[in-house]
Design a protein around this motif. Structure first.
Motif, mmCIF file in Angstrom:
data_model
loop_
_atom_site.group_PDB
_atom_site.id
_atom_site.type_symbol
_atom_site.label_atom_id
_atom_site.label_comp_id
_atom_site.label_asym_id
_atom_site.label_seq_id
_atom_site.Cartn_x
_atom_site.Cartn_y
_atom_site.Cartn_z
ATOM 1 N N ASP A 84 33.131 93.961 -2.135
ATOM 2 C CA ASP A 84 33.023 94.578 -0.816
ATOM 3 C C ASP A 84 31.663 94.295 -0.183
ATOM 4 N N TYR A 137 35.485 92.236 1.105
ATOM 5 C CA TYR A 137 36.850 92.460 0.631
ATOM 6 C C TYR A 137 36.834 93.571 -0.407
ATOM 7 N N GLN A 138 37.677 94.580 -0.222
ATOM 8 C CA GLN A 138 37.730 95.727 -1.129
ATOM 9 C C GLN A 138 39.026 95.674 -1.918
ATOM 10 N N THR A 178 34.520 82.765 1.624
ATOM 11 C CA THR A 178 35.686 83.578 1.954
ATOM 12 C C THR A 178 36.586 83.683 0.730
ATOM 13 N N ARG A 218 41.364 87.273 0.923
ATOM 14 C CA ARG A 218 41.340 87.647 2.342
ATOM 15 C C ARG A 218 42.333 86.851 3.179
#
Length: 390
Positions: free
Chosen positions: A78, A83-84, A215, A219
């Motif tokens: 995160d 991104y979690q 990235t 995602r």
């Protein structure tokens, strides 16, 4: 705050890179710039966490499915990449390549094709062939300093009946390419269209040395996928073992645990690796950021020295990793001739053919070391090139 110039003698420490260089190059006691570990001590916060475990003195069976580890991994994803992940989607294994191999076995049959972008990390070839699958090569193309994937050609390969898996290396080893979000999205769409599952090896995700951000596949993902990574590259921990990842599909995760725990008997992780990951992900960011700045300086040094000696190379540092992927084809030197000259200079640098036919004429030089070693190694490389051209 951190002294990356400190030279640490690794000889006699059972180091693959230093003590066993003869296994690959046939000659002992070469100055090595080879396998992708670093010559730095790990982060002080990691060392302190390990000391606390050592002082505890009990090294019994352990677990990773607890909040300390899971929340540290989620926090890192995160805070670094936006991104979690859900903690219940996380998995653990002894190494990223083990985890890749396990998913290849789960998602394909003997004789099926696994697509990889080439040149490729040599363990990809070994893992695919070692599991009786076939490598389907997708050569990257270089335009100036950038590496590109021909998406039309990729689509045709993904459409092949026996192509079952895209094994993605992100960031890419050995080129150091950082995939753009748009490229990843396009690949995700193509894989979904052709029912190809994706395994994303993101072990170098922390090692951005350029301006392009990483990235995560998570995602952009569609369909069935798995993402595997580790703190081992970024915090120099491979000797502790340990990796983790994300498998979002419950059935695939259940199959993963069946293979890990029952088929392979790997239910207990190395407790020092778990402790190291937690410390790195919770408190290691300042050290990592300082390290990346230092590595960027090392890569710039390589570029400045090589381009001054051989202007036709116009070599540019990679976008990620501490691995300088150097195209020597403009100099017209046979790889074997150069390797012999490098050994005469008492230096070991990985030949590009290690990473497939697309790597012919390249070198992969590991700059994860004090600057004094890089300076010495580049001087020896330049001397070897001159000797090969004489």
């Amino acid at each position: 705050m951190f002294n990356f110039d400190e030279v640490i003698d690794r000889r006699g420490s059972w180091s693959t890179q230093w003590d066993f260089v003869a296994d690959r190059f046939g000659v002992p006691d070469l100055l090595p710039f080879t396998i992708s570990d670093m010559d730095f001590k790990t982060a002080p916060v990691v060392l302190e966490a390990l000391r606390q475990r050592l002082d505890h003195g009990v090294f019994g069976y352990s677990r990773w499915q607890h909040d300390a580890f899971l929340s540290a991994c989620c926090h890192w994803m995160d805070s670094r990449f936006g991104y979690q992940p859900s903690p219940d989607t996380l998995v653990y294994g002894p190494s990223v390549i083990y985890m890749v191999a396990q998913m290849i076995r789960h998602w394909s049959e003997v004789g099926d094709e696994v697509l990889i972008h080439t040149p490729a990390y040599d363990a990809f070839y070994k893992t695919v062939y070692g599991n009786q699958r076939q490598v389907l090569e997708m050569p990257l193309q270089r335009v100036g300093p950038e590496w590109h994937c021909d998406m039309t050609a990729l689509a045709a390969k993904l459409a092949r009946p026996r192509c079952k898996i895209l094994l993605l290396c992100s960031p890419h080893n050995p080129t150091g390419k950082v995939w753009t979000a748009a490229e990843l999205q396009q690949m995700a769409e193509l894989c979904e269209r052709h029912h190809v599952r994706v395994i994303s090896d993101e072990i170098h995700m922390d090692m951005m040395v350029g301006d392009r951000p990483h990235t995560p596949w998570a995602r952009v993902a569609r369909g069935d996928w798995a993402l595997f990574t580790s703190a081992s590259k970024s915090f120099n921990l491979p000797g502790l073992t340990g990796a983790w990842g994300i498998i979002p599909q419950p059935d695939d995760r259940a199959a993963w645990f069946q293979a890990l725990k029952n088929a392979d008997g790997l239910s207990s992780p190395a407790v020092l690796a778990v402790a190291a990951h937690i410390a790195a992900y919770r408190h290691g960011a300042p050290w990592l950021d300082a390290l990346r700045d230092y590595l960027r300086g090392n890569l710039i040094l390589v570029a400045d020295r090589l381009n001054a000696a051989f202007p036709s190379l116009n070599w540019q540092p990679p976008q990620a990793t501490y691995l300088a992927w150097i195209d020597l084809n403009p100099l017209g030197i046979a790889e074997q001739t150069l390797q012999q000259a490098l050994i005469q200079q008492r230096v070991a640098i990985m030949p590009g053919s290690t990473y497939g036919s697309a790597g012919q004429g390249f070198l992969r030089l590991n700059v994860g070391c004090p600057r004094s070693k890089v300076e010495d190694g580049v001087s020896r490389l330049i001397a070897a090139i001159h000797a090969s051209s004489a």
